[in-house]
Motif scaffolding. Structure first.
Motif, mmCIF file in Angstrom:
data_model
loop_
_atom_site.group_PDB
_atom_site.id
_atom_site.type_symbol
_atom_site.label_atom_id
_atom_site.label_comp_id
_atom_site.label_asym_id
_atom_site.label_seq_id
_atom_site.Cartn_x
_atom_site.Cartn_y
_atom_site.Cartn_z
ATOM 1 N N ALA A 114 89.808 73.842 -4.843
ATOM 2 C CA ALA A 114 90.014 74.631 -3.624
ATOM 3 C C ALA A 114 91.489 74.931 -3.394
ATOM 4 N N ALA A 115 92.371 73.981 -3.759
ATOM 5 C CA ALA A 115 93.807 74.209 -3.586
ATOM 6 C C ALA A 115 94.299 75.331 -4.492
ATOM 7 N N GLU A 116 93.704 75.438 -5.678
ATOM 8 C CA GLU A 116 94.093 76.494 -6.619
ATOM 9 C C GLU A 116 93.479 77.836 -6.246
ATOM 10 N N ASN A 117 92.258 77.787 -5.672
ATOM 11 C CA ASN A 117 91.546 79.017 -5.323
ATOM 12 C C ASN A 117 90.898 78.839 -3.954
ATOM 13 N N LYS A 118 91.537 79.379 -2.927
ATOM 14 C CA LYS A 118 91.054 79.176 -1.551
ATOM 15 C C LYS A 118 89.642 79.710 -1.350
ATOM 16 N N ALA A 119 89.260 80.729 -2.106
ATOM 17 C CA ALA A 119 87.912 81.289 -1.976
ATOM 18 C C ALA A 119 86.853 80.254 -2.352
ATOM 19 N N ALA A 120 87.211 79.306 -3.209
ATOM 20 C CA ALA A 120 86.264 78.264 -3.619
ATOM 21 C C ALA A 120 85.884 77.384 -2.432
ATOM 22 N N ALA A 121 86.846 77.164 -1.528
ATOM 23 C CA ALA A 121 86.569 76.350 -0.341
ATOM 24 C C ALA A 121 85.549 77.044 0.563
ATOM 25 N N LEU A 122 85.735 78.345 0.786
ATOM 26 C CA LEU A 122 84.803 79.104 1.619
ATOM 27 C C LEU A 122 83.429 79.175 0.958
ATOM 28 N N ALA A 123 83.420 79.401 -0.364
ATOM 29 C CA ALA A 123 82.154 79.469 -1.088
ATOM 30 C C ALA A 123 81.407 78.141 -1.009
ATOM 31 N N TYR A 124 82.152 77.043 -1.060
ATOM 32 C CA TYR A 124 81.536 75.714 -0.970
ATOM 33 C C TYR A 124 80.868 75.519 0.394
ATOM 34 N N ILE A 125 81.597 75.842 1.475
ATOM 35 C CA ILE A 125 81.064 75.647 2.828
ATOM 36 C C ILE A 125 79.824 76.499 3.062
ATOM 37 N N LEU A 126 79.915 77.773 2.729
ATOM 38 C CA LEU A 126 78.775 78.672 2.934
ATOM 39 C C LEU A 126 77.605 78.292 2.028
ATOM 40 N N GLY A 127 77.917 77.938 0.788
ATOM 41 C CA GLY A 127 76.866 77.628 -0.173
ATOM 42 C C GLY A 127 76.108 76.357 0.156
ATOM 43 N N VAL A 128 76.847 75.261 0.373
ATOM 44 C CA VAL A 128 76.212 73.957 0.579
ATOM 45 C C VAL A 128 75.468 73.886 1.901
#
Length: 382
Positions: free
Chosen positions: A353-367
């Motif tokens: 998530a630190a390298e790719n902020k979009a991964a953090a949003l994708a994680y929250i929405l996905g999980v």
């Protein structure tokens, strides 16, 4: 010569007492509200409770319902209190168990969102996001272990029944030791029930459920605000004193702080800035989050003390919530080969998530929303 007590100190003391009285009143209201939901659900469904929740007889559907409801409401205390009321009104315990498990997953979203406040600083965000999601991964691993055991053997349902049975007299439908709570809430619950059921069982039952849910939202929201004002300063002191003193101290302090503030979301969110700043490491904070899981069970246990209808089943589901969280800590944290799995997963996700902020949003929405929503849609077709 004795020092004079300043008027401001006296005023603060009186104000604190008033706030504590308000907390007591709101807890009383919460217990009444759960009783109303139980009465309303029983009246509205008659003997058709199982049929009404037929879609959730599939345990995966129940898990998803609990996850999405808690993620949307951002309060596992609210969701588990509602579940206790529904069980008292006839919802089968077997259907409610996966919902309680889902509530544990859904409540993790709050501290994960809080960690996004550190997004501007890459290193801070890595630490904060890892600290927030270690709670998520622990709850996910707990479901992976205990849901199959529940499906195969009814482990938690049996354990909850065993723990609830000592509180009941043989052949009695009310709790022997805690019956004074039911007696204390009966005037409001019975009066409200009889008033609304005068509109008919189905209409009055629905109105009771709506009123009960509204009162649970109201009471938990304001109890949380009052306790934050009264206890958050002390909670931070407990955290600073206990987190770094070993896992037992961390679990105990996490439990205590959550009981004090009546919100595991608040407890786990308090430690995210500490992790982001580097004041505590992930392995120090990890046990504290486990204690938060245990401490949040107090609300459902309180709610189960005064329900009418199937009161023993209501206490059973509250005990299931408690035993599930305690067993999760004992098994996952107690076994060395499982202990660090949530930590490693959270560290990996934090770095990603630190390298790719979009991964953090994708994680929250996905999980918390997309995967549960798709799963619910698929299970409803089966």
């Amino acid at each position: 010569m004795a020092e004079a007590v300043s008027p401001s100190t006296v005023a603060t003391g009186k104000n604190n007492w008033l706030q504590w009285l308000m907390v007591a009143g709101l807890v009383y209201l919460l217990i009444c509200a759960v009783g109303m939901i139980g009465n309303g659900f029983k009246a509205a469904t008659g003997d058709q409770a199982r049929e009404l929740f037929a879609f959730a007889v599939n345990p995966f559907a129940g898990l998803v319902v609990g996850t999405i409801a808690t993620a949307l409401i951002q309060s596992s205390s609210t969701v588990t209190s509602i579940i206790v009321g529904l069980v008292a009104g006839g919802l089968p315990v077997s259907v409610a168990v996966p919902m309680v498990m889902g509530a544990n997953i859904g409540t993790s979203i709050t501290n994960t969102i809080v960690s996004l406040g550190h997004v501007r600083d890459k290193e801070e965000f890595r630490r904060a996001f890892s600290a927030a999601t270690v709670h998520d991964f622990f709850n996910l691993f707990s479901v992976l272990i205990f849901l199959p055991l529940e499906i195969a053997f009814g482990l938690l349902e049996r354990l909850g029944k065993l723990l609830a049975s000592p509180f009941y007299d043989a052949g009695s439908a009310s709790m022997g030791g805690l019956n004074f709570v039911k007696t204390a809430t009966a005037p409001i619950v019975d009066t409200t029930t009889s008033t609304l059921l005068s509109f008919g069982d189905q209409v009055g039952g629905v109105l009771l459920i709506i009123l009960g849910i509204a009162l649970i939202f109201l009471s938990i929201n304001y109890v949380g605000k009052l306790l934050k004002g009264l206890m958050v300063g002390r909670a931070k002191e407990i955290m600073h004193t206990a987190i770094g003193k070993g896992p037992i101290s961390g679990i105990a302090s996490g439990t205590l702080v959550t009981v004090l503030v009546q919100s595991s979301s608040t407890t786990t969110s308090l430690m995210v800035p500490l992790a982001g700043s580097g004041a505590f490491g992930l392995k120090q904070i990890y046990p504290f989050t486990l204690g938060a899981n245990i401490g949040t069970c107090i609300t459902a246990l309180l709610a189960a003390t005064a329900v009418t209808g199937n009161a023993e089943a209501a206490l059973q589901i509250a005990m299931i919530h408690f035993s599930y969280n305690v067993l999760g800590v004992l098994v996952i944290y107690g076994l060395p080969f499982l202990r660090n799995l949530p930590v490693r997963a959270a560290e990996w996700l934090g770095e990603t998530a630190a390298e790719n902020k979009a991964a953090a949003l994708a994680y929250i929405l996905g999980v918390f929303f997309v995967v549960p929503g798709v799963a619910l849609g698929v299970t409803s077709l089966l």
